[in-house]
Design a protein around this motif. Sequence first.
Motif, mmCIF file in Angstrom:
data_model
loop_
_atom_site.group_PDB
_atom_site.id
_atom_site.type_symbol
_atom_site.label_atom_id
_atom_site.label_comp_id
_atom_site.label_asym_id
_atom_site.label_seq_id
_atom_site.Cartn_x
_atom_site.Cartn_y
_atom_site.Cartn_z
ATOM 1 N N HIS A 1 10.819 39.177 -74.334
ATOM 2 C CA HIS A 1 11.849 39.941 -75.379
ATOM 3 C C HIS A 1 13.215 39.573 -75.288
ATOM 4 O O HIS A 1 13.810 39.477 -74.272
ATOM 5 C CB HIS A 1 11.975 41.492 -75.086
ATOM 6 C CG HIS A 1 12.803 42.398 -75.705
ATOM 7 N ND1 HIS A 1 14.061 42.563 -75.468
ATOM 8 C CD2 HIS A 1 12.539 43.068 -76.923
ATOM 9 C CE1 HIS A 1 14.611 43.280 -76.506
ATOM 10 N NE2 HIS A 1 13.740 43.591 -77.329
ATOM 11 N N VAL B 1 1.718 47.052 -77.395
ATOM 12 C CA VAL B 1 2.102 45.746 -76.947
ATOM 13 C C VAL B 1 0.835 45.017 -76.779
ATOM 14 O O VAL B 1 0.875 43.922 -77.029
ATOM 15 C CB VAL B 1 2.657 46.034 -75.474
ATOM 16 C CG1 VAL B 1 2.838 44.767 -74.626
ATOM 17 C CG2 VAL B 1 4.129 46.690 -75.720
ATOM 18 N N SER C 1 4.420 43.018 -69.801
ATOM 19 C CA SER C 1 3.927 42.025 -70.966
ATOM 20 C C SER C 1 4.339 40.841 -70.531
ATOM 21 O O SER C 1 5.581 40.359 -70.022
ATOM 22 C CB SER C 1 4.220 42.414 -72.181
ATOM 23 O OG SER C 1 3.670 41.360 -73.192
ATOM 24 N N LEU D 1 6.448 47.145 -72.553
ATOM 25 C CA LEU D 1 6.712 45.777 -72.740
ATOM 26 C C LEU D 1 7.109 45.253 -71.395
ATOM 27 O O LEU D 1 7.055 43.903 -71.148
ATOM 28 C CB LEU D 1 7.992 45.684 -73.656
ATOM 29 C CG LEU D 1 8.163 44.330 -74.544
ATOM 30 C CD1 LEU D 1 7.033 43.780 -75.158
ATOM 31 C CD2 LEU D 1 9.364 44.621 -75.387
#
Lengths: 554, 162
Positions: free
Chosen positions: A41, A8, A37, A34
């Motif tokens: 997404h 990531v 992060s 993720l």
Amino acid sequence: MRAADAIVKALEMEGVEHIFGIPGGAILEVYDALYDSEIVHILTRHEQAAVHAADGYARATGKVGVAFATSGPGATNTVTGIATAYMDSSPLVVMTGQVPRAMIGNDAFQEADTTGITMPITKHNYLVTDERQLLRIIKEAFHIASTGRPGPVLIDLPRDVTMADIEFDYPDKVDLIGYKPKIKGHPKQIKKAVDMIIQSERPIILAGGGVRLSNAHEEVLKLAETIPAFVVTTLMGKGAIPETHPLCLGFIGMHGTKYGNYAVMEADLIIAIGCRFSDRTVGKFSEFAPEAKIIHIDIDPAEIGKNVRVDVPIVGDAKLILQEMIKMIKTKQRKEWFERVEELKRKYPLKYKRDENVIKPQFVIEKVYELAPDAIVTTEVGQNQMWAAQYFKVKYPRQFITSGGLGTMGFGFPAAIGAQVAFPDKIVVDIAGDGSFLMNIQELATCVDYDIPVKVCVLNNAYLGMVRQWQQLFYKRRYSATRLRYPELSFEKIAKGFGAHGITVEKPSEVEDALKEAFEIDKPVVIDFHVEVEENVFPFVPPGRSLREVLDGE
Amino acid sequence: MKRCTIAVLVENKPGVLARVSSLFRRRGFNIESLAVGTTERPDISRMTIVVRGDDRTLEQVMKQLNKLIEVIKVSDLSENSVERELALIKVHAPPAKRSEIIEIANIFRARIVDVARDSFIIEITGDEEKINAFVDLMRQFGIKEMARTGKISMARGSKTVG
Ligand SMILES: Cc1ncc(C[n+]2csc(CCOP(=O)(O)OP(=O)(O)O)c2C)c(N)n1
Ligand SMILES: [Mg+2]
């Protein structure tokens, strides 16, 4: 650092802002990383759509699109998306989960040979067998995807690799001994090409998708105006030059403009830029532009001479090569030729029979163009795609997004999602067929979930129209398996069922209002245009024929 | 149709052979023989591929191979190069025929590397024609089994492909 976190972090360092995908067991670790992060997404509802969305995102922005999928069925669902991107040279990095290393080859649960399956449809792929190679591989993947002739790169990640502990030192450059794309054109070849251009009496520029990939649109325009020469494009080249420009003759090929096709057949010089002379563009290879010398500029040496004979090949980046050429070109007016082409334009305009009672699909596209000339337009595949290409005059590069090489039904809608994610303030329209839209209609859920206000214009002819057209013209109207019988189906209700907006349009007089309504509301909208069911796409050069043999349905 | 011998230097990584053969299959190129081995550098392997096709196909073969990321160099060795192949031939060799077989083997500088009650294994190296000629001569005795390596090739003179 946990390898999943390193992945990531590496993506962040590559400038990735959006990822499209669907999680699953083998890629859980990466999804866990993720979670913390900044990368957004987008959970699509099918992995094929995730890859198309990443592809649409890449085509709209020029950045590398990124998609995630789990092992086995997740990975196999990406195949159509990857093949679509490969055929159109779209830069993608696709990461798939894989069973742990020790289980590979044992038919473990959700194991598929992903790198084996995708080998012929990726520019390159990797199975990460050593976690210490992971960061190098990610670096290489982004480099390979986005340089030279771009394309999709896949990284298959065994679950235990993503759980391993590694040191994070992300390389800042790659060292690939076997991969050094040639960027600068050979000066001698450039000089030869320039001389040929100066001497020519009837030059034409043929601009392909490579113009967009190398950001060479300004140079194409400059070259065209300096020579001066008319410009035709391939389907993928739409947007290489504003289509309203007086030098633009639209796109050529099977359903291209008649005047464009004829002009090419009469030209004495073709300056082909970033195109691969596909059968859909050139018709019969041996009879393409019989009077012309051909200059072919392309970054991929394997494209030179693959389908048509070439007199002056120039391998390298189109933008740089054109800049060199422009410096040396001497302007020369070619009055006779210009008059001839103007005559062709006058004699053979694009046209269709208008109707006051039935909605003509071409009319819908004209209205979309009139009301939203700046919109990003994606298309599905079939008649809808060709009408969109014919009647929507593209103004700027990356505005028109279509599956040219693979011709993937179901591409346009998720690609529109990708484009809309990249450009939230633009109107993004998917010109759809009823058959194609059904292939990824589940993505309405994604649009509603993430407030992605894509406008889907379904040219609903209750047919797999393009196939029906071939059956009508070549198989005596034997409509085998092309009728889409669904008298009860309502795209409006389906859209509303997902929580999107839906509109049904049955009369030509309602077309404009429906589009205005759709463009005004900040929601995903499906407009179901009930169009003429047996309308055909013309002009039409039957497969394998020369561009002179145009049918126009009269 | 022409025959062409090409040397392909590749990174010595898993899957490279699959990539090359997948490319040949996908693009409809015909491989006549393929030999792979290491080079003077352990990280680089060398493939020698013999293909058949017209000029356009052969040009495409070289260009498409070059596009593979792990392919470092592709060279055409069809002309002016040393070509060798190795074959192992298990030939029927009853006592009455042995001296005749040995004599033929000597003429070809082939070696008998295994002797059993009624058979020999003969090792022969040479260019394809020589091996074909030898194989033809052995047929009269009855070839029980044969394995050939496929051709390897190197340009004459001081020029190298690397
Ligand atoms: C995935 C996929 N399957 C099949 C085809 C073959 N095909 C090409 S056009 C077409 C018909 C498309 O129908 P529709 O989306 O309704 O578009 P229309 O031609 O009616 O505008 C089909 C089946 C294809 N291109 N892609
Ligand atoms: Mg249809």
